[in-house]
Design a protein around this motif. Structure first.
Motif, mmCIF file in Angstrom:
data_model
loop_
_atom_site.group_PDB
_atom_site.id
_atom_site.type_symbol
_atom_site.label_atom_id
_atom_site.label_comp_id
_atom_site.label_asym_id
_atom_site.label_seq_id
_atom_site.Cartn_x
_atom_site.Cartn_y
_atom_site.Cartn_z
ATOM 1 N N GLY A 156 46.361 -44.209 -39.009
ATOM 2 C CA GLY A 156 45.683 -44.505 -37.753
ATOM 3 C C GLY A 156 46.299 -45.725 -37.105
ATOM 4 N N SER A 157 45.466 -46.712 -36.786
ATOM 5 C CA SER A 157 45.966 -47.958 -36.194
ATOM 6 C C SER A 157 46.226 -49.034 -37.240
ATOM 7 C CB SER A 157 44.976 -48.484 -35.152
ATOM 8 O OG SER A 157 43.676 -48.622 -35.716
ATOM 9 N N GLY A 158 46.127 -48.665 -38.529
ATOM 10 C CA GLY A 158 46.413 -49.605 -39.612
ATOM 11 C C GLY A 158 47.770 -49.331 -40.230
ATOM 12 N N GLY A 159 48.210 -50.254 -41.071
ATOM 13 C CA GLY A 159 49.505 -50.098 -41.710
ATOM 14 C C GLY A 159 49.529 -50.664 -43.115
ATOM 15 N N LEU A 160 50.182 -49.955 -44.032
ATOM 16 C CA LEU A 160 50.368 -50.404 -45.406
ATOM 17 C C LEU A 160 51.824 -50.809 -45.596
ATOM 18 C CD1 LEU A 160 48.408 -47.528 -47.097
ATOM 19 C CD2 LEU A 160 47.952 -49.907 -47.634
ATOM 20 N N ARG A 161 52.048 -52.042 -46.054
ATOM 21 C CA ARG A 161 53.402 -52.528 -46.306
ATOM 22 C C ARG A 161 53.689 -52.490 -47.800
ATOM 23 N NH1 ARG A 161 55.428 -58.065 -46.623
ATOM 24 N NH2 ARG A 161 53.397 -58.770 -45.857
ATOM 25 N N ALA A 162 54.789 -51.852 -48.181
ATOM 26 C CA ALA A 162 55.169 -51.747 -49.585
ATOM 27 C C ALA A 162 55.770 -53.061 -50.070
ATOM 28 C CB ALA A 162 56.164 -50.616 -49.768
ATOM 29 N N LEU A 163 55.248 -53.572 -51.182
ATOM 30 C CA LEU A 163 55.768 -54.774 -51.827
ATOM 31 C C LEU A 163 56.234 -54.384 -53.225
ATOM 32 C CD1 LEU A 163 52.897 -57.303 -50.940
ATOM 33 C CD2 LEU A 163 55.019 -56.907 -49.668
ATOM 34 N N HIS A 164 57.533 -54.368 -53.455
ATOM 35 C CA HIS A 164 58.048 -53.991 -54.770
ATOM 36 C C HIS A 164 57.668 -55.079 -55.766
ATOM 37 C CE1 HIS A 164 61.664 -53.069 -57.574
ATOM 38 N NE2 HIS A 164 60.634 -52.304 -57.885
ATOM 39 N N THR A 165 56.854 -54.718 -56.764
ATOM 40 C CA THR A 165 56.354 -55.683 -57.753
ATOM 41 C C THR A 165 56.598 -55.144 -59.163
ATOM 42 O OG1 THR A 165 54.147 -54.707 -57.386
ATOM 43 C CG2 THR A 165 54.635 -56.795 -56.282
ATOM 44 N N PRO A 166 57.848 -55.064 -59.582
ATOM 45 C CA PRO A 166 58.165 -54.499 -60.897
ATOM 46 C C PRO A 166 57.711 -55.395 -62.043
ATOM 47 C CG PRO A 166 60.110 -55.479 -59.918
ATOM 48 C CD PRO A 166 59.031 -55.540 -58.863
ATOM 49 N N GLY A 167 57.674 -54.802 -63.224
ATOM 50 C CA GLY A 167 57.286 -55.541 -64.431
ATOM 51 C C GLY A 167 56.437 -54.676 -65.330
ATOM 52 N N HIS A 168 55.296 -54.204 -64.812
ATOM 53 C CA HIS A 168 54.512 -53.223 -65.574
ATOM 54 C C HIS A 168 55.363 -51.978 -65.799
ATOM 55 C CE1 HIS A 168 51.286 -50.747 -67.036
ATOM 56 N NE2 HIS A 168 51.394 -49.919 -66.004
ATOM 57 N N THR A 169 55.972 -51.489 -64.723
ATOM 58 C CA THR A 169 57.033 -50.487 -64.788
ATOM 59 C C THR A 169 58.123 -50.941 -63.824
ATOM 60 O OG1 THR A 169 56.205 -49.106 -62.982
ATOM 61 C CG2 THR A 169 55.343 -48.633 -65.198
ATOM 62 N N PRO A 170 59.341 -50.408 -63.957
ATOM 63 C CA PRO A 170 60.410 -50.852 -63.050
ATOM 64 C C PRO A 170 60.144 -50.549 -61.581
ATOM 65 C CG PRO A 170 61.335 -49.782 -64.990
ATOM 66 C CD PRO A 170 59.855 -49.544 -65.042
ATOM 67 N N GLU A 171 59.443 -49.440 -61.301
ATOM 68 C CA GLU A 171 59.230 -49.038 -59.910
ATOM 69 C C GLU A 171 57.921 -49.557 -59.323
ATOM 70 O OE1 GLU A 171 56.847 -46.246 -62.274
ATOM 71 O OE2 GLU A 171 58.862 -47.074 -62.492
ATOM 72 N N SER A 172 57.089 -50.219 -60.103
ATOM 73 C CA SER A 172 55.751 -50.612 -59.637
ATOM 74 C C SER A 172 55.795 -51.272 -58.267
ATOM 75 C CB SER A 172 55.102 -51.570 -60.636
ATOM 76 O OG SER A 172 54.666 -50.890 -61.789
ATOM 77 N N THR A 173 54.917 -50.810 -57.387
ATOM 78 C CA THR A 173 54.860 -51.298 -56.012
ATOM 79 C C THR A 173 53.405 -51.497 -55.615
ATOM 80 O OG1 THR A 173 56.950 -50.278 -55.345
ATOM 81 C CG2 THR A 173 55.335 -50.672 -53.602
ATOM 82 N N SER A 174 53.130 -52.602 -54.950
ATOM 83 C CA SER A 174 51.806 -52.864 -54.395
ATOM 84 C C SER A 174 51.850 -52.554 -52.903
ATOM 85 C CB SER A 174 51.403 -54.328 -54.617
ATOM 86 O OG SER A 174 51.423 -54.648 -55.995
ATOM 87 N N TYR A 175 50.683 -52.315 -52.307
ATOM 88 C CA TYR A 175 50.612 -52.001 -50.880
ATOM 89 C C TYR A 175 49.632 -52.951 -50.192
ATOM 90 C CZ TYR A 175 52.890 -47.716 -52.448
ATOM 91 O OH TYR A 175 53.755 -46.825 -53.034
ATOM 92 N N LEU A 176 50.103 -53.608 -49.138
ATOM 93 C CA LEU A 176 49.304 -54.588 -48.408
ATOM 94 C C LEU A 176 48.827 -53.971 -47.103
ATOM 95 C CD1 LEU A 176 48.266 -57.530 -48.282
ATOM 96 C CD2 LEU A 176 50.437 -58.141 -47.180
ATOM 97 N N LEU A 177 47.516 -53.831 -46.950
ATOM 98 C CA LEU A 177 46.915 -53.218 -45.768
ATOM 99 C C LEU A 177 46.562 -54.278 -44.738
ATOM 100 C CD1 LEU A 177 45.596 -50.790 -44.264
ATOM 101 C CD2 LEU A 177 43.508 -51.273 -45.575
ATOM 102 N N ASP A 178 47.269 -54.259 -43.619
ATOM 103 C CA ASP A 178 46.965 -55.143 -42.488
ATOM 104 C C ASP A 178 46.844 -56.609 -42.896
ATOM 105 O OD1 ASP A 178 46.922 -52.892 -40.883
ATOM 106 O OD2 ASP A 178 44.748 -52.643 -41.008
#
Length: 368
Positions: free
Chosen positions: A215-237
Motif C-alpha cells: 500500500g502506502s507503506g514500505g519494508l526495507r531489507a536489512l541484511h543481518t547474518p549470523g543466525h544464518t548466513p542469509e538472515s534478513t530483518s525488515y524495517l517498516l516505515d
C-alpha cells in the motif's frame, strides 16, 4: 467406555472467546514444563493412568466452569483421563492428537505502530511459539514468516479486507516448516527471500536496502547474518522491525545450527555486528521477532517491545564482541528437535502430509 474428543480448532475457539473450560494436562512434569497450553492446570498422572491406578485424579476438580479438556502428548493417555473424570460425572473430553496437534493452534493480536501507514496483525502458533505477520495498507497485504496453513492467512486477510500480494521470509527456518511457498502458490503472491543459494525453488531475491511496498507503506531489507548466513530483518516505515530469529525480546539468535564449531564461532562474530546495526536504530522502534519461547496466551496482546526495552533486557547486547562470542557459545540451548529434516524440507520448499510429528516441541532458536 470411550470418552468424546475435541479438535484443536474446537479448543482454540473456546479459548479465543474466553469460554469457561478447564484444560487438564496429564503429562509428566518435565514435558509440561517445556511447553503447555496457556492457562492449563497440571496433574502428573501419566504413569498412574497407564498402570490403571484406581485413585488417579480422584481429587481433581475443575477450576474454570464445568467442562474439562484433558491433554497428553498424542491424545491417548488423555482419553484415559477423560474416561476417569466422566465416570465421576464430569463433562470431560480429550484433545484429539494431544500436544502434537496443538502445535498448530493459533491466535492473533493487532500491533499498533504510530507513524506507519500500515496495519500489523501478529499471528501466533500458541503451542509452538512461532510468530508470523500480516501487514496491510490500502487493501494490499504482505505476510512475513508464514508458519500456519494458508487458509489462516486468507481468513485473517479477508476479515481486514486485504489481498495478499507478497510473501516474505526472514531466513531458512530450522524449527518449523515454512508455509511461505504454499501460501504464495495458493494466493498467486510473489515469494521473496533474502538472496541465498540454499533453496532449490524459484523466488524473488532481496538484497540489503531493497524496499518492498505494501500500500502506502514500505519494508526495507536489512541484511543481518549470523543466525544464518542469509538472515534478513525488515524495517517498516522506520517504525517496526521484523527481526526473524536474529533478535528476540530478551535474547538473540543462536549461530550454531547447521554449522561446525568453527563456523558457529565465525557466525557469532558476524551476528554481533548485525545486532549492533539493529540497536543503532531509533530506540522507539517496535521489535517483532519470529518466535517466542513461551506458550502464547489468548489475550490479544502483541508479543513486542521497543528496541530500548530489548536492549535493557538483553545483556548480550551490551558486551564486547569477544565477550559476546564466548558467552553465546557457552549458553547454547539444546538443538531444536528434527532440525536437520526441517531445514532440508524448507530448503526444498516441500511439506510432509502430517507436519505435527516433525514440529512437536518448544522453540529453541534463542540464546538469553
Amino acid at each position: 467406555m470411550t470418552a468424546p474428543t475435541i479438535s484443536t480448532e474446537g479448543l482454540r475457539e473456546l479459548l479465543e472467546r474466553g469460554a469457561p473450560v478447564t484444560v487438564l494436562d496429564v503429562r509428566p512434569a518435565a514435558e509440561h514444563a517445556e511447553w503447555s497450553i496457556p492457562g492449563s492446570v497440571h496433574a502428573d498422572a501419566y504413569d498412574a493412568l497407564r498402570r490403571g491406578d484406581p485413585t488417579v485424579l480422584a481429587d481433581f476438580h475443575p477450576t474454570n466452569g464445568d467442562r474439562v479438556v484433558t491433554v497428553c502428548a498424542a491424545g491417548k493417555t488423555s482419553m484415559l483421563a477423560a474416561e476417569r473424570l466422566r465416570a465421576r460425572g464430569l463433562d470431560a473430553v480429550s484433545l484429539e492428537g494431544g500436544m502434537r496437534a496443538w502445535s498448530l493452534a493459533w491466535n492473533t493480536a493487532e500491533v499498533r505502530c504510530a507513524g506507519s501507514a500500515a496495519w500489523i496483525v501478529q499471528l501466533r502458533r500458541t503451542g509452538k511459539g512461532c510468530l508470523s505477520y500480516l501487514i496491510g495498507s490500502n487493501g494490499d497485504a504482505i505476510v512475513i514468516d508464514a508458519s500456519l496453513d494458508p487458509h489462516v492467512y486468507h481468513r485473517v486477510a479477508d476479515q481486514q479486507g486485504w489481498r495478499i500480494h507478497t510473501v516474505l521470509e526472514t531466513h531458512v527456518h530450522a524449527d518449523h516448516l515454512s508455509r511461505a511457498r504454499a501460501l504464495a502458490a495458493d494466493t498467486g503472491a510473489r515469494l521473496c527471500l533474502p538472496t541465498t543459494d540454499r533453496v532449490s525453488f524459484k523466488y524473488a531475491p532481496l538484497n540489503d536496502g531493497d524496499i518492498v511496498r505494501v500500500g502506502s507503506g514500505g519494508l526495507r531489507a536489512l541484511h543481518t547474518p549470523g543466525h544464518t548466513p542469509e538472515s534478513t530483518s525488515y524495517l517498516l516505515d522506520d517504525r517496526a522491525l521484523f527481526t526473524g530469529d536474529t533478535l528476540f525480546l530478551a535474547a538473540v539468535g543462536r549461530p550454531d545450527l547447521e554449522a561446525t564449531r568453527d563456523e558457529a564461532r565465525r557466525r557469532a562474530h558476524v551476528l554481533h555486528a548485525s545486532l549492533q546495526r539493529l540497536v543503532a536504530l531509533a530506540p522507539e522502534t517496535v521489535v517483532l521477532p519470529a518466535h517466542t519461547s513461551e506458550p502464547v496466551a489468548f489475550d490479544s496482546r502483541p508479543i513486542s517491545a521497543t528496541l530500548r526495552q530489548v536492549q535493557e533486557r538483553t545483556s548480550l547486547l551490551r558486551v564486547t564482541e569477544e565477550m559476546f562470542v564466548s558467552q553465546i557459545l557457552a549458553r547454547l540451548p539444546p538443538t531444536p528437535p528434527n532440525h536437520h529434516r526441517i531445514v532440508a524440507l524448507n530448503e526444498a520448499g516441500t511439506l510432509p502430509d502430517d507436519p505435527t510429528e516433525l514440529e512437536a516441541g518448544a522453540n529453541r532458536c534463542a540464546v538469553a
